[in-house]
Design an enzyme around this catalytic site. Structure first.
Site, PDB file in Angstrom:
ATOM      1  N   PHE A  85       0.076  -8.269   1.543  1.00 18.76           N
ATOM      2  CA  PHE A  85      -0.240  -7.566   2.788  1.00 18.76           C
ATOM      3  C   PHE A  85      -0.482  -6.093   2.471  1.00 18.76           C
ATOM      4  CE2 PHE A  85       2.189  -5.053   6.145  1.00 18.76           C
ATOM      5  CZ  PHE A  85       1.095  -4.886   6.974  1.00 18.76           C
ATOM      6  N   ALA A  86      -1.568  -5.540   2.978  1.00 20.82           N
ATOM      7  CA  ALA A  86      -1.857  -4.119   2.747  1.00 20.82           C
ATOM      8  C   ALA A  86      -2.775  -3.582   3.831  1.00 20.82           C
ATOM      9  CB  ALA A  86      -2.485  -3.904   1.377  1.00 20.82           C
ATOM     10  N   HIS A 104      -5.533  26.100   4.118  1.00 23.35           N
ATOM     11  CA  HIS A 104      -5.809  25.655   5.491  1.00 23.35           C
ATOM     12  C   HIS A 104      -6.404  26.804   6.317  1.00 23.35           C
ATOM     13  CE1 HIS A 104      -5.454  23.506   9.213  1.00 23.35           C
ATOM     14  NE2 HIS A 104      -4.278  23.969   9.586  1.00 23.35           N
TER      15      HIS A 104
END
Lengths: 275, 275
Positions: A85-86, A104
């Site tokens: 699962f991913a 930023h």
């Protein structure tokens, strides 16, 4: 002072019982011989009993700063179909409990992957303005608040991280209350005053500054003045911190698992306080 | 043993000079009175002189496990246009230096956001098989390797994190050499043997396991046997670790800034060794 031999015998006793693994032999040697040469200062985290998670679960329901989108988490692989699962995850860098790197706001400022690793382990100073913020959402951390903290706890040490706690994380489940907009759309959220930010940026050798709101600047502050002061001085910011109420004003160590993607202006962090 | 009063006087002396901030008064009190009740065990990081960054810079040029895509970093905001610079980032959870949560392979296993924070600060054991791996890319960490480590350094402590170092991070700039495929496409990369994984999963109370390759399992291993053993026992994995050669086999503390997005099966981490 105690003779080195006494210190050494105490060290042996403590070590034997495994309690003093917190202090390496070098630390004790330095303590026993205060004049001894030391290549660099020991930066020892306090012994701690608890790891306080300063990180909100990163979900699409978190409040986000206007301009940004909530995180998207999309299942791409499943155990029945693929054997594992991913998910694929897409985020704007300044969402969730996250870092602001100097770049930023500052052209040619440091990107997240260029901040030295040792700036992410720091003595944590928590300045609480919660009682005031409960009554006045526009209140600011002032230079007087910092002076009061230093009067009680001592001068902010080189390499410290300074966090504002105003109690905003209690609003995390209610984005409208978190953003706290008035009829004109202006947000009313506490933050660092320009004067306080300038003092921390220029008068103290700290590594960074954090808040439990979504901006270093107050919601109603003009022009990102606190960001510009602090990031302009090469400090980083961490926003949307959680659980600062569980951390003492002084004495804890913060470890910030900052993002390290190439050229990033910021990004989700995992931050812990060792208390 | 030393009388508590002696310990206390040593503590005061050391504290006064600021060297023993590593040990809280509670730690000393417990040490001075070994029979005293202790609500939870002290978990003290060693004093440290360096923060070793165990994290690769997360870039689109890193090798990725087949099935996954490299990270995408897209500039969305710029200082000239928007007043600030910010990117959008999209990743598959199992890329970069990253965590595998139990749910990655185990239905109903823990997701990243459900792993308790105190499992991310751990004594770090490094088992190096680098000399062997330099000659044989299919070599495995065996139960004998773990026994040899324990013979030298003592039994793996409760709450430890065990890392395999095979030297693969030196190949990080050459994805072809990192994946090391043969003509049939099979990867030849070291990993944990099924037997070693089973031993760590069932016989030792560790929190997790790491590798400097991109999988806990060897490249040629069938069916993810090491993953299934370790994640099946509730341990987490960390893959693509960097700089393990700079960390001693025992004595360092790892702090893993694990991802905390909702329901995640894993994701990029920032991992540090306090050495």
């Amino acid at each position: 002072m105690c003779a080195p031999v006494v210190v050494e015998s105490v060290r042996r006793e403590l070590s034997r019982r495994g309690f003093l693994t917190a202090v390496g032999a070098a630390g004790i040697a330095a303590a026993a011989a205060p004049g001894a040469a030391q290549e660099k200062p020991l930066r020892l985290p306090k012994g701690f009993r608890d790891v306080v998670d300063l990180t909100h679960t990163f979900s699409p329901r978190l409040p986000v700063f206007p301009s940004f989108s909530p995180v998207r988490i999309r299942q791409r692989f499943t155990i029945p179909k693929d054997g594992f699962f991913a998910n694929e995850v897409t985020f704007d860098e300044h969402t969730g409990t996250h870092m602001d790197a100097p770049v930023h706001f500052i052209a040619n400022g440091s990107t997240v992957d260029r901040i030295p690793a040792d700036r992410f382990v720091a003595p944590l100073a928590v300045i609480s303005i919660e009682p005031r913020a409960a009554k006045d959402a526009d209140t600011l951390v002032t230079a007087d608040d910092i002076a009061a903290w230093e009067k009680r706890w001592g001068r902010l040490s080189a390499g410290a991280f300074v966090a504002m706690h105003c109690g905003w994380d209690a609003r995390i489940g209610a984005p409208d209350r978190f953003l706290n907009r008035d009829a004109k759309g202006t947000m009313h959220i506490p933050g660092f005053s320009e004067e306080a930010a300038r003092f921390l940026a220029r008068q103290r050798d700290i590594v960074g500054v954090g808040v439990d709101t979504l901006s270093l600047d107050a919601g109603a502050a003009p022009k990102f003045v606190a960001h510009l002061e602090l990031l302009g001085a090469g400090k980083y910011g961490v926003e949307l911190l959680a659980n600062l109420a569980r951390v003492p004003p002084a004495g804890a160590t913060i470890v910030i698992g900052g993002p390290k993607h190439e050229g990033g202006s910021g990004g989700p962090v995992r931050a812990f306080a060792l208390v």
